[in-house]
Design an enzyme around this catalytic site. Structure first.
Site, PDB file in Angstrom:
ATOM      1  CB  THR A 134      -0.927   0.018   1.221  1.00  0.00           C
ATOM      2  OG1 THR A 134      -0.125  -0.056   2.424  1.00  0.00           O
ATOM      3  CG2 THR A 134      -1.879  -1.168   1.207  1.00  0.00           C
ATOM      4  CD  GLU A 135       4.786  -0.440   0.525  1.00  0.00           C
ATOM      5  OE1 GLU A 135       5.411  -1.247   1.236  1.00  0.00           O
ATOM      6  OE2 GLU A 135       3.897  -0.809  -0.288  1.00  0.00           O
ATOM      7  CB  VAL A 136       1.328   3.968  -4.468  1.00  0.00           C
ATOM      8  CG1 VAL A 136       2.522   3.468  -5.254  1.00  0.00           C
ATOM      9  CG2 VAL A 136       0.207   2.938  -4.401  1.00  0.00           C
ATOM     10  CG  LEU A 138       1.557   5.581   3.175  1.00  0.00           C
ATOM     11  CD1 LEU A 138       2.515   4.957   4.167  1.00  0.00           C
ATOM     12  CD2 LEU A 138       0.401   6.247   3.891  1.00  0.00           C
ATOM     13  CG  LEU A 140       6.255   6.789   1.101  1.00  0.00           C
ATOM     14  CD1 LEU A 140       6.392   6.183   2.487  1.00  0.00           C
ATOM     15  CD2 LEU A 140       7.377   7.790   0.843  1.00  0.00           C
TER      16      LEU A 140
END
Length: 264
Positions: A134-136, A138, A140
């Site tokens: 799920t980084e995108v 954030l 990231l």
């Protein structure tokens, strides 16, 4: 101070459990350091034939700890790079461990937790587990775990999951290759024991060589991994201190929508 991991040996099997159930076994500096050391020791001990990695409580690992993320948000780019290199070292240690490894996925795995699953030779999970990169969301990217996740699930699946940040279930994890087996919770230990029984029949030297052979033939050469990790650590460090990364982290910690999210 309580240990972030639990270690138990039985019949040549070393069981290493992430032991922060109150935060769903999320990563912080202490857990990363302890787990890296424990894996290094397991790889060096002749009495250890296999390693089982699991989590205490309801989750396998929820990824980054909230307090750790707060530290990321306020740290310099250089500090973020060093922080990312420590996580990269953990993943590389697990990926190239000279012993067979089994991920006993007892519950949800997100972010770095997915990285741990991808780095293990065998991954067996409960059918209720949920996963996510799920980084995108954030602002990231899943930088330091990316080589291992891509090798586990393939480029096509990784491209989709990296850019959507969507959550997916255990059946999907099985379909794309992140899990090798998906079983009801009450069958998890039996499934892990069955895999361990197969491993026990093979020569330990041959197993170590076979593992490195497979990685080498797939282009996952250990000699190149450290350089790749340095590049990826620099990437995530740059993104964490960028305006988008700062907004994403701030929004997450404040439990609000990020500025780029569409509104009705």
């Amino acid at each position: 101070m309580a240990s972030s991991i639990q270690i138990a040996d039985h019949g040549g099997v070393r069981r290493i459990a992430l032991n922060r159930p109150q935060v769903h076994n999320a990563f912080d500096d202490g857990l990363i350091a302890e787990l890296t050391e424990a894996l290094t020791l397991a790889g060096a001990e002749s009495t250890v034939r296999a390693v089982v990695l699991t989590g205490e409580g309801a989750s396998f690992s929820a990824g980054a700890d909230l307090n750790w993320m707060r530290g990321m948000a306020s740290a310099s780019e250089a500090e973020n790079r060093e922080d990312s290199l420590r996580l990269a070292t953990l993943m590389r240690t697990l990926q190239y461990l000279p012993k067979p490894t089994i991920a006993r996925v007892n519950g949800a795995a997100y972010g770095g937790g997915v990285g741990l699953v991808a780095c293990c030779d065998i991954a067996i999970g409960v059918d209720s587990a949920r996963f996510g990169l799920t980084e995108v969301k954030l602002g990231l990217v899943p930088a330091v775990i990316s080589p291992y996740v891509i090798h586990a699930i393939g480029l096509r699946q990784a491209r989709r999951l990296f850019v959507t940040g969507e959550l997916f279930d255990a059946a999907t994890a099985l379909q794309i290759g992140l899990l090798h087996r998906c079983v009801p919770a009450d069958q998890l230990d039996n499934a892990v024991d069955a895999a361990l029984a197969l491993l026990a029949k093979a020569g330990p030297v041959a197993q170590a060589e076979a593992k490195q052979l497979a990685l080498r033939m797939a282009g996952a050469d250990a000699a190149q991994a450290e350089a790749i990790d340095r590049d990826n650590a620099a990437l995530i460090a740059r993104l964490r201190v960028s305006s988008e990364g700062q907004e994403g982290l701030s929004a997450f910690l404040a439990k609000r929508a990020a500025a780029w999210c569409a509104t009705d």
